[in-house]
Design a protein around this motif. Structure first.
Motif, PDB file in Angstrom:
ATOM      1  N   ASP A 187      -5.247  -1.613   4.004  1.00 37.09           N
ATOM      2  CA  ASP A 187      -6.161  -1.120   5.042  1.00 37.09           C
ATOM      3  C   ASP A 187      -7.449  -0.548   4.460  1.00 37.09           C
ATOM      4  OD1 ASP A 187      -5.036   1.201   4.020  1.00 37.09           O
ATOM      5  OD2 ASP A 187      -4.854   2.195   5.972  1.00 37.09           O
ATOM      6  N   GLY A 188      -7.492  -0.385   3.151  1.00 37.40           N
ATOM      7  CA  GLY A 188      -8.746   0.033   2.518  1.00 37.40           C
ATOM      8  C   GLY A 188      -9.844  -1.002   2.710  1.00 37.40           C
TER       9      GLY A 188
ATOM     10  N   ASP B 120       0.874  -1.188   0.000  1.00 33.39           N
ATOM     11  CA  ASP B 120       0.000   0.000   0.000  1.00 33.39           C
ATOM     12  C   ASP B 120       0.906   1.232   0.000  1.00 33.39           C
ATOM     13  OD1 ASP B 120      -1.601   2.156   0.738  1.00 33.39           O
ATOM     14  OD2 ASP B 120      -2.570   1.121   2.410  1.00 33.39           O
TER      15      ASP B 120
ATOM     16  N   ASP C  50     -10.613   4.567   0.512  1.00 36.10           N
ATOM     17  CA  ASP C  50      -9.195   4.331   0.217  1.00 36.10           C
ATOM     18  C   ASP C  50      -9.130   3.264  -0.869  1.00 36.10           C
ATOM     19  OD1 ASP C  50      -6.448   4.353   0.376  1.00 36.10           O
ATOM     20  OD2 ASP C  50      -6.339   3.657   2.463  1.00 36.10           O
TER      21      ASP C  50
HETATM   22 CA    CA Z   1      -4.281   2.497   2.213  1.00 32.19          CA
END
Ligand code: CA
Length: 279
Positions: free
Chosen positions: A201-202, A45, A240
Motif C-alpha cells: 500500500d506504500g 507488507d 511508507d
Molecule cells: Ca505498508
C-alpha cells in the motif's frame, strides 16, 4: 531480485519480471518482503514493532518460495501454503513473545493448473494489491481487506477518498494476527501481452490508479516499470515502505493460450472471494 527468463509451462510465451522496493522517506525500516521465483510472485507488507513486521513478511515469502520448484500447482496448494505461513508466524510469536502483534499482508499470483490448463491464481490477504493490465486497461484484481474498503462498498466514501482516509492503514485480515484469516483466491486464464503489478500500500496510498497505469504504460520493461513506480511513490511522499513486482506475459495479444482450453468447471473458475468491479 532476479528476473525470470521464460517458463516451461507457457510454451511460446515469455514470462518476465521486475521488482523494486524502497524504505521511503519516513520509516526507518523496510518491513515489506517480495518474491519472484519460478512461477510465483508475492508481495508481503509486514506490521509490528521492533522489526517484527519484517520477520512476518519474510516468513510468508520463504514459505511461498517452497512452491516455486513444484510442478502442477493448484489454487488449493496456494491456499494451503498461506495457511502454513500463518501457522509459522503464530509459532514464531509463541517462540518470541516480544514479537507479539506482528503480522503481514500477502498478495500475489502463481501459475497453477486448473481444468487441465495453465491459469493464474491470484491470492490476497490484507491490503496489498494485484493489478492486471490488458491492452493498457488497468484493473485491480484483489479486493482490499481494510476498513476503508468496507466504507467504499457501503457507499460512504469514494475510492479516491479511501486512498487518503485516516483509517486507510487498518486491515481487517492479515497473516499472523489471528487464526481466523481467509485468503481470497481468484483463478484467471493467462492472456498473452498482459501485465501484472503486485504492490504494497506504500504505492497505492501515494499514487492514484491512473498514475500507476500511466507509469506502467510508459515503461514496457518490467524492471524499469517497477523501479519507476517505486520512485514515483517515494517522490509523492514516501510515507511508507514501497514494494512493487511487475510481471509481463510477453507474446502477441490474442495468442492461442489456455483461454481456448475446454471450459473449466464452475468450481475451477468461480472466484473464492468477490471479483472487483470497481474499475
Ligand atoms: Ca505498508
Amino acid at each position: 531480485m532476479s528476473a525470470v527468463a521464460g517458463h516451461d509451462e507457457l510454451p511460446g510465451l515469455m514470462l518476465r519480471v521486475g521488482a523494486a522496493t524502497d524504505t521511503g522517506r519516513v520509516r526507518s525500516l523496510n518491513e515489506d518482503s517480495a518474491l519472484a521465483e519460478g512461477g510465483i510472485f508475492v508481495v508481503a507488507d509486514g506490521m509490528g514493532g521492533h522489526a517484527a513486521g519484517e520477520v512476518a513478511s519474510g516468513i510468508v515469502v520463504e514459505t511461498m518460495r517452497e512452491l516455486a520448484t513444484r510442478a502442477d500447482l493448484t489454487a488449493d496448494d496456494i491456499t494451503r501454503q498461506l495457511v502454513l505461513a500463518n501457522q509459522r508466524i503464530l509459532a514464531a510469536v509463541d517462540a518470541h513473545p516480544e514479537d507479539k502483534g506482528m503480522g503481514t499482508t500477502a498478495t500475489g499470483l502463481a501459475l497453477v493448473t486448473a481444468g487441465g490448463a495453465d491459469h493464474w491464481a491470484v491470492f490476497n490477504v490484507g491490503d496489498s494489491r494485484v493489478y492486471r493490465s490488458i491492452g493498457g486497461v488497468l484493473t485491480q484484481v484483489t479486493v482490499d481487506h481494510s476498513e476503508v474498503q468496507e466504507l467504499v462498498e457501503a457507499g460512504v466514501i469514494t475510492r479516491e477518498e479511501a486512498r487518503v482516509h485516516p483509517a486507510r492503514n487498518v486491515v481487517t485480515r492479515s497473516l499472523g494476527t489471528d487464526y481466523a484469516y481467509q485468503p481470497d483466491v481468484w483463478v484467471l486464464p493467462p492472456y498473452a501481452g498482459e501485465r501484472f503489478v503486485i504492490c504494497s500500500d506504500g504505492l497505492t496510498n501515494e499514487l492514484p490508479d491512473e498514475r500507476v497505469r500511466e507509469i506502467l504504460h510508459q515503461h514496457p520493461e518490467p524492471q524499469i516499470a517497477a523501479e519507476e513506480l517505486v520512485r514515483a511513490a517515494v517522490e509523492a511522499g514516501g510515507r511508507d515502505n514501497v514494494t512493487v513486482v511487475v510481471v509481463n506475459l510477453d507474446g502477441a495479444m490474442g495468442d492461442d493460450l489456455s483461454v481456448t482450453s475446454p471450459r473449466a468447471s464452475d468450481e475451477d473458475t468461480a472466484p473464492r472471494g468477490q471479483l472487483s468491479d470497481k474499475e
